[in-house]
Design a protein around this motif. Structure first.
Motif, PDB file in Angstrom:
ATOM      1  N   PRO A 199       0.828  -1.212   0.000  1.00 27.33           N
ATOM      2  CA  PRO A 199       0.000   0.000   0.000  1.00 27.33           C
ATOM      3  C   PRO A 199       0.861   1.259   0.000  1.00 27.33           C
ATOM      4  O   PRO A 199       1.979   1.264   0.522  1.00 27.33           O
ATOM      5  N   LEU A 200       0.322   2.320  -0.561  1.00 28.83           N
ATOM      6  CA  LEU A 200       1.088   3.557  -0.690  1.00 28.83           C
ATOM      7  C   LEU A 200       1.504   4.132   0.658  1.00 28.83           C
ATOM      8  O   LEU A 200       2.562   4.756   0.770  1.00 28.83           O
ATOM      9  N   PHE A 201       0.683   3.926   1.679  1.00 31.62           N
ATOM     10  CA  PHE A 201       1.032   4.525   2.972  1.00 31.62           C
ATOM     11  C   PHE A 201       2.314   3.920   3.537  1.00 31.62           C
ATOM     12  O   PHE A 201       3.008   4.541   4.349  1.00 31.62           O
ATOM     13  N   VAL A 202       2.667   2.707   3.097  1.00 32.44           N
ATOM     14  CA  VAL A 202       3.891   2.063   3.552  1.00 32.44           C
ATOM     15  C   VAL A 202       5.106   2.623   2.826  1.00 32.44           C
ATOM     16  O   VAL A 202       6.191   2.767   3.404  1.00 32.44           O
ATOM     17  N   LEU A 203       4.923   2.963   1.533  1.00 29.34           N
ATOM     18  CA  LEU A 203       6.058   3.300   0.682  1.00 29.34           C
ATOM     19  C   LEU A 203       6.280   4.782   0.442  1.00 29.34           C
ATOM     20  O   LEU A 203       7.409   5.208   0.179  1.00 29.34           O
ATOM     21  N   ALA A 204       5.210   5.587   0.489  1.00 28.61           N
ATOM     22  CA  ALA A 204       5.296   6.970   0.025  1.00 28.61           C
ATOM     23  C   ALA A 204       6.406   7.759   0.710  1.00 28.61           C
ATOM     24  O   ALA A 204       7.218   8.424   0.059  1.00 28.61           O
ATOM     25  N   SER A 205       6.459   7.720   2.030  1.00 31.49           N
ATOM     26  CA  SER A 205       7.467   8.498   2.748  1.00 31.49           C
ATOM     27  C   SER A 205       8.876   7.986   2.488  1.00 31.49           C
ATOM     28  O   SER A 205       9.859   8.742   2.624  1.00 31.49           O
ATOM     29  N   LYS A 206       8.991   6.709   2.097  1.00 31.56           N
ATOM     30  CA  LYS A 206      10.305   6.110   1.879  1.00 31.56           C
ATOM     31  C   LYS A 206      11.025   6.749   0.699  1.00 31.56           C
ATOM     32  O   LYS A 206      12.258   6.841   0.681  1.00 31.56           O
ATOM     33  N   LEU A 207      10.267   7.187  -0.312  1.00 31.54           N
ATOM     34  CA  LEU A 207      10.893   7.815  -1.471  1.00 31.54           C
ATOM     35  C   LEU A 207      11.580   9.117  -1.090  1.00 31.54           C
ATOM     36  O   LEU A 207      12.667   9.430  -1.586  1.00 31.54           O
ATOM     37  N   VAL A 223      11.854   2.415  -4.021  1.00 31.82           N
ATOM     38  CA  VAL A 223      12.775   2.890  -5.060  1.00 31.82           C
ATOM     39  C   VAL A 223      12.642   2.055  -6.324  1.00 31.82           C
ATOM     40  O   VAL A 223      12.574   2.580  -7.439  1.00 31.82           O
ATOM     41  N   GLU A 224      12.589   0.729  -6.158  1.00 30.67           N
ATOM     42  CA  GLU A 224      12.525  -0.141  -7.333  1.00 30.67           C
ATOM     43  C   GLU A 224      11.186  -0.010  -8.061  1.00 30.67           C
ATOM     44  O   GLU A 224      11.142   0.021  -9.291  1.00 30.67           O
ATOM     45  N   GLU A 225      10.084   0.071  -7.297  1.00 35.05           N
ATOM     46  CA  GLU A 225       8.784   0.227  -7.947  1.00 35.05           C
ATOM     47  C   GLU A 225       8.712   1.558  -8.696  1.00 35.05           C
ATOM     48  O   GLU A 225       8.175   1.635  -9.803  1.00 35.05           O
ATOM     49  N   CYS A 226       9.264   2.599  -8.097  1.00 33.23           N
ATOM     50  CA  CYS A 226       9.292   3.901  -8.758  1.00 33.23           C
ATOM     51  C   CYS A 226      10.108   3.816 -10.042  1.00 33.23           C
ATOM     52  O   CYS A 226       9.717   4.367 -11.078  1.00 33.23           O
ATOM     53  N   PHE A 227      11.230   3.132  -9.989  1.00 31.17           N
ATOM     54  CA  PHE A 227      12.105   2.961 -11.152  1.00 31.17           C
ATOM     55  C   PHE A 227      11.357   2.297 -12.309  1.00 31.17           C
ATOM     56  O   PHE A 227      11.446   2.722 -13.463  1.00 31.17           O
ATOM     57  N   TYR A 228      10.599   1.249 -11.996  1.00 34.63           N
ATOM     58  CA  TYR A 228       9.846   0.533 -13.026  1.00 34.63           C
ATOM     59  C   TYR A 228       8.688   1.362 -13.571  1.00 34.63           C
ATOM     60  O   TYR A 228       8.483   1.485 -14.776  1.00 34.63           O
ATOM     61  N   THR A 229       7.900   1.904 -12.667  1.00 33.85           N
ATOM     62  CA  THR A 229       6.620   2.476 -13.084  1.00 33.85           C
ATOM     63  C   THR A 229       6.760   3.826 -13.783  1.00 33.85           C
ATOM     64  O   THR A 229       5.936   4.159 -14.619  1.00 33.85           O
TER      65      THR A 229
END
Length: 229
Positions: free
Chosen positions: A63-71, A101-107
């Motif tokens: 879910p985005l709430f887990v990942l968003a701040s990580k970027l 980071v990896e999902e952002c790289f792909y998408t």
């Protein structure tokens, strides 16, 4: 890394994706019920929902709430790190930061490929080829101005905002002059002066699951974890 290790890693990934795909409908139903009972807002529901994990992205999608701040944390680490090894070591200590980071790289590549015309897709390929080459050569700190990642994030955020609102080709093309990627390698600058967005985009709204489950015409991606190993 030996072939047997790669095979085991791939098997673990497939199992993790399979488990996540089974879990996500139950999780999303709980989130949906919370919204129906008015315990959360629409925005909070969107942040809590988990992708279906049935697409081609080679990782578990959270879910985005887990990942968003990580970027944002990864962006700060990129600006602070002196070497690529230090950068990836600090990011990979946090599994969710690595996922982000990896999902952002792909998408990002997937989104740009979907909205650019043929010439634009060639431009995207050149950028990603240069990024991958820099990672393999461990020269990404010299080839790219990582301290300016915040500017890139602002432009990508603006672009996805237009897409989410069903932006027209005209509104997308109005942003093209702002999409510049600069490197210090050969003083190369990636300009967008003559690249147009696909006119077939119409009023289509691109949701996260929809984008990630569409067939990617650029082959199976390999992210930072692959290229740094």
């Amino acid at each position: 890394m030996c072939k047997s290790s790669l095979k085991v890693t791939g098997q673990i990934l497939v199992k993790d994706k399979f488990d996540a795909a089974r879990f996500s409908p139950f999780w999303n139903e709980i989130v949906k019920n919370l919204r129906e009972e008015d315990y959360i807002t629409n925005l909070e529901m969107e942040l809590l929902q988990m992708p279906k994990n049935t697409g081609t992205v080679p990782m578990v999608q959270w879910p985005l709430f887990v990942l968003a701040s990580k970027l944002f944390l990864a962006k700060d680490i990129a600006g602070e790190s002196d070497t690529q090894d230090e950068l990836w070591d600090r990011i990979s200590r946090d599994d969710y930061m690595q996922y982000a980071v990896e999902e952002c790289f792909y998408t990002i590549k997937l989104i740009l490929t979907l909205i650019f015309d043929k010439e634009g897709n060639e431009w995207v390929e050149r950028i990603y080829d240069d990024i991958k080459a820099s990672i393999v050569q461990r020269t990404i700190h010299f080839d790219f101005q990582l301290k300016k990642l915040s500017l890139v994030m602002q432009k990508v955020t603006a672009l996805t905002g237009i897409l989410k609102e069903g932006g027209s080709p005209e509104s997308l093309n109005s942003q093209r002059d702002h999409i510049n990627f600069k490197t210090s390698k050969g003083n190369r600058t990636y300009q967008r002066d003559h690249i147009n967005f696909k006119t077939s985009i119409g009023n289509r709204t691109y949701q996260r699951d929809h984008l990630l489950n569409m067939k990617e015409n650029w082959g199976k991606p390999k992210g930072f974890g692959y290229w740094c190993s």
